[in-house]
Design a protein around this motif. Sequence first.
Motif, PDB file in Angstrom:
ATOM      1  N   GLY A  11       0.523  -0.388   0.107  1.00  9.19           N
ATOM      2  CA  GLY A  11       0.163   0.105   0.152  1.00  9.19           C
ATOM      3  C   GLY A  11       1.209   1.325  -0.205  1.00  9.19           C
ATOM      4  O   GLY A  11       1.953   1.200  -0.685  1.00  9.19           O
ATOM      5  N   PHE A  12       0.733   2.042   1.186  1.00  8.04           N
ATOM      6  CA  PHE A  12       0.976   3.151   0.713  1.00  8.04           C
ATOM      7  C   PHE A  12       2.843   2.794   1.924  1.00  8.04           C
ATOM      8  O   PHE A  12       4.458   3.198   1.639  1.00  8.04           O
ATOM      9  N   PHE A  13       2.577   1.673   2.394  1.00 13.22           N
ATOM     10  CA  PHE A  13       4.271   1.361   2.822  1.00 13.22           C
ATOM     11  C   PHE A  13       3.827  -0.152   2.484  1.00 13.22           C
ATOM     12  O   PHE A  13       2.858  -0.495   1.975  1.00 13.22           O
ATOM     13  N   THR A  14       4.897  -0.979   1.957  1.00 15.92           N
ATOM     14  CA  THR A  14       5.631  -2.206   1.776  1.00 15.92           C
ATOM     15  C   THR A  14       6.339  -2.358   2.556  1.00 15.92           C
ATOM     16  O   THR A  14       7.907  -1.782   2.740  1.00 15.92           O
ATOM     17  N   GLY A  15       6.195  -3.607   3.043  1.00 18.96           N
ATOM     18  CA  GLY A  15       6.774  -4.445   4.577  1.00 18.96           C
ATOM     19  C   GLY A  15       6.279  -5.669   4.845  1.00 18.96           C
ATOM     20  O   GLY A  15       5.665  -6.153   4.274  1.00 18.96           O
ATOM     21  N   ARG A  16       6.442  -5.435   6.573  1.00 14.27           N
ATOM     22  CA  ARG A  16       6.358  -6.901   7.073  1.00 14.27           C
ATOM     23  C   ARG A  16       6.233  -5.886   8.467  1.00 14.27           C
ATOM     24  O   ARG A  16       7.239  -5.336   9.004  1.00 14.27           O
ATOM     25  N   PRO A  45       7.801   8.583  -2.888  1.00 11.39           N
ATOM     26  CA  PRO A  45       9.071   9.877  -2.363  1.00 11.39           C
ATOM     27  C   PRO A  45       8.504  11.244  -1.617  1.00 11.39           C
ATOM     28  O   PRO A  45       8.734  11.296  -0.575  1.00 11.39           O
ATOM     29  N   VAL A  46       7.190  10.932  -1.839  1.00  9.12           N
ATOM     30  CA  VAL A  46       6.679  12.730  -1.163  1.00  9.12           C
ATOM     31  C   VAL A  46       6.399  11.768  -0.050  1.00  9.12           C
ATOM     32  O   VAL A  46       6.042  12.438   0.774  1.00  9.12           O
ATOM     33  N   PHE A 101       8.880  11.051   2.423  1.00  4.48           N
ATOM     34  CA  PHE A 101       9.684  13.005   3.128  1.00  4.48           C
ATOM     35  C   PHE A 101       8.470  13.103   3.898  1.00  4.48           C
ATOM     36  O   PHE A 101       8.718  13.122   5.519  1.00  4.48           O
ATOM     37  N   GLY A 102       7.281  13.449   3.911  1.00  2.00           N
ATOM     38  CA  GLY A 102       6.457  13.846   4.723  1.00  2.00           C
ATOM     39  C   GLY A 102       6.178  12.340   5.687  1.00  2.00           C
ATOM     40  O   GLY A 102       6.384  13.147   7.064  1.00  2.00           O
ATOM     41  N   PHE A 103       6.074  11.041   5.276  1.00  2.00           N
ATOM     42  CA  PHE A 103       6.355   9.887   7.468  1.00  2.00           C
ATOM     43  C   PHE A 103       7.602  10.181   7.784  1.00  2.00           C
ATOM     44  O   PHE A 103       7.265  10.649   9.202  1.00  2.00           O
TER      45      PHE A 103
END
Length: 152
Positions: free
Chosen positions: A85-90, A115-116, A119-121
């Motif tokens: 989603g807006f994150f990819t991982g575990r 990248p936007v 940066f915000g995160f």
Amino acid sequence: MSAYQTFEQSIAIKASAIVVEKCLTDLDLMHRWLNPALRCEPIGEWSTQIGSQSRFVIQFPFWQPTLTSVVIEREPGLIVWGFKGFFTGRDRWECNPELDSTRLVNRFEFTIPNPVVQFGFNTFAAHWTQQDMQAQLRRLKQVAEEIYLSGK
């Protein structure tokens, strides 16, 4: 591709590993310790077996970003959700029995492809996310210890 980030938190819980794990596998119990702004919705029947899917929805007033997750690793005392989603991982949850308690370790490994958003995160939400992870662990500890003491 952005670099992976890792946030890891742990907590000692005065309850058996079985009870702590139940707090991760029982959806009603999970909603007692998850951040109130986060909702977990099963895709199909709720399960924490490999291949089971769910949606984690962040409930902002005008925007509800969603992470779709799938259980990618499962053993007694271990659940790993993979997500995109807006994150990819575990998101790895591991119950480690100790002498008179259980050490629960939560390891969140992720990348943010946009990248936007990255940066915000990193600018506004990374520190808050780590604090929220610790707060969730404290809430989970409270739920698990309450269940353990009640003998349920």
